[in-house]
Design a protein around this motif. Structure first.
Motif, short mmCIF file in Angstrom:
data_model
loop_
_atom_site.label_atom_id
_atom_site.label_comp_id
_atom_site.label_asym_id
_atom_site.label_seq_id
_atom_site.Cartn_x
_atom_site.Cartn_y
_atom_site.Cartn_z
N MET A 140 0.99 -1.42 0.08
CA MET A 140 0.12 0.01 0.01
C MET A 140 0.92 1.28 0.02
N GLY A 141 2.14 1.37 0.94
CA GLY A 141 2.91 2.26 0.56
C GLY A 141 3.44 2.50 -0.78
N MET A 178 -7.24 14.77 7.81
CA MET A 178 -7.30 13.38 7.16
C MET A 178 -8.46 13.50 6.10
N ALA A 179 -9.32 14.51 6.17
CA ALA A 179 -10.63 14.41 5.75
C ALA A 179 -10.37 14.02 4.03
N SER A 180 -9.39 14.80 3.48
CA SER A 180 -9.03 14.89 1.96
C SER A 180 -8.02 13.90 1.56
N VAL A 181 -7.48 12.99 2.45
CA VAL A 181 -6.42 12.34 2.20
C VAL A 181 -7.19 11.32 1.31
N PRO A 182 -6.33 10.59 0.18
CA PRO A 182 -6.71 9.59 -0.38
C PRO A 182 -6.62 8.11 0.21
N LEU A 183 -7.61 7.44 -0.30
CA LEU A 183 -8.06 6.08 0.52
C LEU A 183 -6.57 5.28 0.65
N SER A 184 -5.77 5.29 -0.36
CA SER A 184 -4.53 4.48 -0.31
C SER A 184 -3.65 4.75 0.86
N HIS A 188 -2.93 2.67 4.23
CA HIS A 188 -1.26 2.65 4.61
C HIS A 188 -1.17 2.97 6.04
N VAL A 189 -1.80 4.41 6.38
CA VAL A 189 -1.54 4.79 7.75
C VAL A 189 -2.27 3.96 8.87
N LEU A 190 -3.57 3.50 8.71
CA LEU A 190 -4.11 2.64 9.63
C LEU A 190 -3.49 1.18 9.88
N THR A 191 -3.01 0.50 8.76
CA THR A 191 -2.46 -0.71 8.87
C THR A 191 -0.96 -0.39 9.49
N GLY A 192 -0.41 0.93 9.35
CA GLY A 192 0.79 1.11 10.00
C GLY A 192 0.62 1.15 11.55
N PHE A 193 -0.41 1.62 11.99
CA PHE A 193 -0.76 1.79 13.30
C PHE A 193 -0.97 0.37 13.86
#
Length: 229
Positions: A140-141, A178-184, A188-193
């Motif tokens: 995803m990164g 984070m509202a305008s951040v693309p889904l990918s 990547h951020v959520l799975t990283g946490f």
């Protein structure tokens, strides 16, 4: 901001950080014997060596790149002469290269763990899960770096994700960034946490077992003794 955004970008990251810290303390106090990772080198060595080498050669620059991109504000970069264009070149081309090296290494290591019967039998559920999750995170990164940046070239994560990330550690997170951040990027951020929450309960804890005492330790001498009749 709805409840889902509040959970994903405020509550969930703090849960992962708390589990990471207290999970390590609990693991170390109750399970020191299994702190290090089980080696499968005696089963298969070639793929392990290649995959591990590529992964570690790639992941170290990738980690430093993430630290620079997330923790260092744009104004600080500009103050030392790194403008947006120069940073973009480094992030896309240099970061993309090391990300690709990391991805190839993870593909080899994951394929080895799942495809080789003896290695798979030696692996625990957490071993298989953490390999799969790491592969997905790296993929995803790379997808976000190569594909999303090409499709949405105007998106600047240093003005959105990076600001949200720094504010998270200043105890003032704002999900609106984070509202305008693309889904990918979000995935990547959520799975990283998530990997940080799993970390204390998997073989990843061996990262902290750096054998620094080996530097000053005396050599171990092995002597062959002839059998006596």
């Amino acid at each position: 901001m709805n409840a889902a955004d509040q959970f994903l970008w405020v509550i969930f990251p703090y849960i992962c950080i708390a589990v990471f810290i207290f999970g390590h303390i609990y693991r170390y106090r109750t399970d020191k014997f299994h702190w290090t990772a089980k080696s499968s080198e005696f089963i298969e060595k070639k793929q392990l060596m290649i995959g591990s080498l590529l992964f570690h050669l790639g992941i170290i620059p990738v980690i430093f790149g993430h630290i620079g991109g997330l923790a260092v504000p744009k104004t600080w970069m500009a103050a030392v002469g790194v403008n947006d264009h120069l940073y973009h070149i480094g992030a896309i081309y240099i970061g993309g290269f090391f990300g690709f090296v990391t991805l190839i290494g993870m593909i080899i290591l994951t394929f080895r763990r799942f495809s080789m019967k003896n290695v798979r039998q030696l692996s625990s559920f957490s071993d298989l899960a953490v390999n799969s999750l790491l592969l997905f995170i790296v993929f995803m990164g790379m997808y976000a770096t190569v594909v999303t940046n090409a499709v949405q070239p105007d998106f600047d994560y240093r003005s959105t994700i990076s600001v949200w990330f720094r504010d998270l550690f200043l105890l003032r997170p704002n999900p609106a960034f984070m509202a305008s951040v693309p889904l990918s990027f979000k995935i990547h951020v959520l799975t990283g946490f998530a990997i940080f929450a799993f970390w204390p309960f998997t073989r990843l804890v061996h990262v902290w077992s750096v054998p620094l005492n080996y530097v000053g330790r005396s050599y171990i001498l092995y002597r062959r003794h002839k059998p006596t009749n």
